[in-house]
Design an enzyme around this catalytic site. Structure first.
Site, PDB file in Angstrom:
ATOM      1  N   HIS A   1      22.854  32.999 -35.456  1.00  0.00           N
ATOM      2  CA  HIS A   1      23.808  32.260 -36.157  1.00  0.00           C
ATOM      3  C   HIS A   1      24.875  31.983 -35.249  1.00  0.00           C
ATOM      4  CE1 HIS A   1      24.920  30.951 -40.153  1.00  0.00           C
ATOM      5  NE2 HIS A   1      26.228  30.775 -39.442  1.00  0.00           N
TER       6      HIS A   1
ATOM      7  N   GLU B   1      11.839  32.093 -42.611  1.00  0.00           N
ATOM      8  CA  GLU B   1      13.024  32.903 -43.259  1.00  0.00           C
ATOM      9  C   GLU B   1      13.521  32.166 -44.534  1.00  0.00           C
ATOM     10  OE1 GLU B   1      17.163  31.034 -41.221  1.00  0.00           O
ATOM     11  OE2 GLU B   1      16.137  32.558 -40.142  1.00  0.00           O
TER      12      GLU B   1
ATOM     13  N   HIS C   1      13.575  27.401 -42.229  1.00  0.00           N
ATOM     14  CA  HIS C   1      14.118  28.222 -43.612  1.00  0.00           C
ATOM     15  C   HIS C   1      13.854  27.247 -44.748  1.00  0.00           C
ATOM     16  CE1 HIS C   1      17.784  30.648 -45.204  1.00  0.00           C
ATOM     17  NE2 HIS C   1      16.914  30.090 -46.290  1.00  0.00           N
TER      18      HIS C   1
END
Length: 243
Positions: free
Chosen positions: A196, A76, A49
């Site tokens: 998450h 991401e 990310h």
């Protein structure tokens, strides 16, 4: 509650490795070597990310990883112009779109696919033109998932923080919205990812009870566990939760 038989793949987010490296400068730990080790230990994918301030993953890391990874590469991030250019240049297997502002510490909400449908549709069309599979980060809500179809996305990634918070007290109620969301996504023709705060404590139950789950992306908990159990052993421990 019935146990499902599908086996999700494990993509490991290596942002925390980059955070540790950047804390001292130089190249220790070596991010690329660590990613290759993670692949060798059995993970089916690597997730990064990159953020605009490059406080962990740098844009150069993304190019370096693309040259050597043999498993699925997932990038991401928020689809800024710079991010879109990066992803189209690197051409990973998957791009996961998150609605984070640049200053966000970590992803903490899903897309409003009604409010942002036009924006997402345009961005996803750009990635599809480069043959990149798309996933968008969403809350486990029927309205949001049903409207995700309008964006053209291939998959949704269910934001699992709420599940992780509620799991210790009541696993059944914690996972119920996610089961409903997964069924909705499947009915709409969407693939299902999740991520998450998934951990050794809650991953097995989640994977056993969520139908149609394709992939989980895990970073913080797994890298933290590796401090105690070692990286190779930890990767194997997480894979066993998905078996």
């Amino acid at each position: 509650m019935a146990v499902v038989s599908n086996k999700a793949t494990l993509s490991i987010n290596i942002n925390k490795i980059a955070t540790l490296r950047n804390a001292r400068g130089g190249n220790v730990p070596d991010l690329v070597k660590t990613a290759l080790d993670i692949e060798r230990f059995g993970a089916e994918g690597i997730t990064v990310h990159p953020r605009p301030d490059e406080r962990h993953i740098r844009y150069t890391d993304v190019y370096d990883l693309k040259k050597v990874l043999t498993t699925e590469f997932n990038i991401e991030g928020y689809p800024s112009d710079d991010f879109i250019r990066l992803v189209c240049a690197v051409q990973p297997a998957q791009v996961t779109l998150v609605p984070d502002p640049p200053e966000a510490l970590t992803s903490n909400a899903g897309w409003d696919t009604v409010k942002h449908v036009s924006f997402l549709k345009d961005v996803i069309a750009t990635f599809h033109a480069s043959n990149i599979r798309t996933s968008i980060f969403v809350e486990p809500e029927a309205r949001v998932i049903e409207n995700a179809v309008e964006t053209g996305t291939d998959r949704v990634e269910l934001y699992t923080e709420d599940y992780a918070k509620k799991y210790p007290a009541d696993p059944t109620s914690a996972i119920a919205p996610y089961i409903a969301a997964s069924k909705t996504a499947h009915r709409c023709g969407l693939g299902i990812n999740a991520g998450h705060d998934l951990s050794l404590e809650n991953l097995k139950y989640f994977a056993q009870h969520l139908p149609y789950l394709d992939e989980v992306s895990i970073g913080h908990a797994l890298i933290s566990d590796a401090l105690y159990f070692g990286l190779e052993n930890t990767v194997q421990m997480y894979l066993s939760q998905l078996a």
